[in-house]
Motif scaffolding. Structure first.
Motif, short mmCIF file in Angstrom:
data_model
loop_
_atom_site.label_atom_id
_atom_site.label_comp_id
_atom_site.label_asym_id
_atom_site.label_seq_id
_atom_site.Cartn_x
_atom_site.Cartn_y
_atom_site.Cartn_z
N GLU A 82 2.27 1.73 -3.44
CA GLU A 82 1.24 2.22 -4.36
C GLU A 82 0.97 3.71 -4.15
O GLU A 82 0.74 4.45 -5.12
CB GLU A 82 -0.05 1.41 -4.16
CG GLU A 82 0.06 -0.02 -4.68
CD GLU A 82 -1.19 -0.84 -4.39
OE1 GLU A 82 -1.42 -1.82 -5.12
OE2 GLU A 82 -1.91 -0.50 -3.43
N GLU A 83 1.02 4.15 -2.90
CA GLU A 83 0.84 5.58 -2.62
C GLU A 83 1.95 6.41 -3.27
O GLU A 83 1.70 7.50 -3.81
CB GLU A 83 0.82 5.81 -1.11
CG GLU A 83 -0.43 5.29 -0.42
CD GLU A 83 -0.35 5.42 1.09
OE1 GLU A 83 0.68 5.96 1.58
OE2 GLU A 83 -1.28 4.98 1.79
N ASN B 279 0.83 -1.21 0.00
CA ASN B 279 0.00 0.00 0.00
C ASN B 279 0.87 1.26 0.00
O ASN B 279 0.57 2.24 -0.70
CB ASN B 279 -0.93 0.01 1.22
CG ASN B 279 -2.04 -1.03 1.11
OD1 ASN B 279 -2.36 -1.49 0.01
ND2 ASN B 279 -2.62 -1.40 2.23
#
Length: 457
Positions: A448-449, A445
């Motif tokens: 992905e950020e 995550n």
């Protein structure tokens, strides 16, 4: 400039100074100028750079001679170990060796971080000097601590010679175990929970699209109850361990069905190829050598694996048994399920050493408890550019970050790294695998950020 780029620049300068680039350039120019290009360009370059080098036939002869020499050396090493085994040290000799080893360790002012050095006080040394574990093993403190006495840089410096070592030398082992595993404030009588593999269906495929995770692996270590650990295993007992495990694998079914290969029957070239594929292990660690791990090599060593090479059992690598499940993807659930099933099959015929306080026992006190290491090789190119943030995230998630070669984070290349559970003692097997699962999801995550931020920027 990143550490990787810096290393590349330094390496290029080294090649230039050594004349390697100049020599290769001349060889390639010569190849370019050839009117009739040779079919074997590598052979042409080799002959150009070394006119006195052996030809292919001579090379094959030399290679065979080398393999024969290695085989002969291995046999001599085994015979030497047999002779050493026939020589029993007297209590006086053990006392002399222990005293000298301890003095050497404590006099070293550069290597001061060993847990053996930290907790082996003069009082404990005196108390344990001539104490042994019960017969027939009769392990002295020296048998456990010899690696730490000779390798002062070792972070721990002690191995249990048998299951009884953890009780006989408990005043030394216990603080080392609690310190290493972060249990110094734990005053409970039991440090390790009962085995609990939980609901395997709760462990999932962490990267169905195969964008980040290259592979997943979980391994366990076990030692067979009633047999010494590697520092005191006799040649016959190395063979006994192998035979017990080989027999236990004969009842495997389903995807676990495979074949057992004893290392002595595998030629050197095949061994090297299997090691490269992480299917087979090799010796080489100096601390383990000193501790006695490689005695009688390759006697009693071997590997069991299924045809897909997703389930492995290493025999007498360090502990008696290393059980591994793996996949070339991020399906941690599949890997975990296979591991649990494989262990259950072995436990139908094998009883493994377990301690009421420490759980499953291993020779090295850093591995006991669950003995479980769950890991993924994962590509996080953006996060890897900010090592401080990556390490902080990993610490928060109770994970450990290393290079895929097992080295420090500085060895990470192309953003690919090894992420694993940091803890082994004090938690259940399921809790540790779930920790890895949740942590890897959090890291993906975060990656992905960064990807989104880069696109917006």
């Amino acid at each position: 400039m990143t550490s990787i780029e810096s290393k590349r620049v330094q390496y290029r300068k080294y090649l230039e100074r050594a004349g390697v680039i100049d020599a290769l350039s001349k060889a390639l120019i010569k190849l370019y100028e050839e009117q009739n290009k040779p079919e074997d360009a590598i052979r042409f370059v080799r002959k150009f750079m070394c006119e006195s080098c052996p030809d292919d036939a001579q090379y094959d002869v030399m290679k065979n001679d080398l393999e024969e020499a290695k085989t002969h050396i291995s046999k001599l090493e085994q015979e030497l170990e047999r002779l050493r085994g026939q020589i029993k040290k007297s209590p006086e000799e053990y006392q002399e060796l222990t005293t000298a080893g301890y003095k050497s360790l404590m006099d070293d002012e550069e290597n001061v971080n060993s847990l053996l050095r930290k907790y082996l006080t003069p009082e404990l040394l005196e108390e344990f000097m001539l104490v042994t574990t019960p017969a027939p093993v009769d392990a002295y403190l020296y048998d456990c601590a010899v690696a730490g006495f000779e390798h002062h840089e070792a972070p721990v410096g002690i191995y249990a010679a048998d299951a009884d070592s953890y009780d006989v030398f408990n005043k030394l082992f216990d603080p080392i175990i609690k310190d290493y595993h972060g249990q110094m404030d734990n005053e409970n009588d039991v440090l390790q929970k009962d085995p609990d593999f939980g609901n395997v269906d709760e462990i999932e495929n962490l990267d169905p699209e195969r964008k980040y995770i290259l592979s997943a692996r979980i391994r366990l270590a076990r030692n067979i109850e009633g047999l010494p650990f590697f520092p005191k295993l006799s040649e016959k007992q190395f063979i006994e361990v192998e035979e017990k495990v080989r027999s236990a694998t004969e009842t495997m079914d389903g995807e676990l069905i495979g074949s057992y290969l004893t290392m002595a029957d595998i030629d050197a070239e095949t061994q090297a190829e299997m090691v490269k594929r992480h299917i087979l292990f090799q010796r080489g660690d100096e601390q383990l050598t000193t501790a006695g791990c490689y005695r009688f090599w390759p006697t009693g060593r071997g590997v069991y694996h299924n045809p897909a090479e997703t389930f492995l059992i290493w025999v007498n690598r360090q502990d008696h048994v290393h059980i591994m499940s793996m996949a070339q993807c991020g399906d941690l659930g599949d890997v975990y399920n296979r591991l649990v099933n494989g262990l259950a099959e072995l436990e139908k015929t094998l009883t493994f050493a377990r301690h009421p306080r420490y759980g499953n026992l291993t020779a090295c006190p850093t591995n006991l408890g669950t003995t479980l290491r769950a890991s993924v090789h994962i590509r996080l190119p953006l996060l890897s550019k900010d090592p401080d943030r990556l390490i902080a995230l990993a610490e928060e998630l109770q994970l450990q970050v290393r290079g895929t070669d097992g080295g420090e984070l500085a060895t990470v290349e192309d953003g690919v790294m090894d992420i694993s559970n940091k803890r082994k003692l004090g938690f259940t097997e399921f809790e540790l695998v779930k920790t890895l699962q949740d942590g890897v999801v959090a890291l993906i995550n975060a990656e992905e950020e960064l990807e989104i931020a880069g696109q917006e920027g």
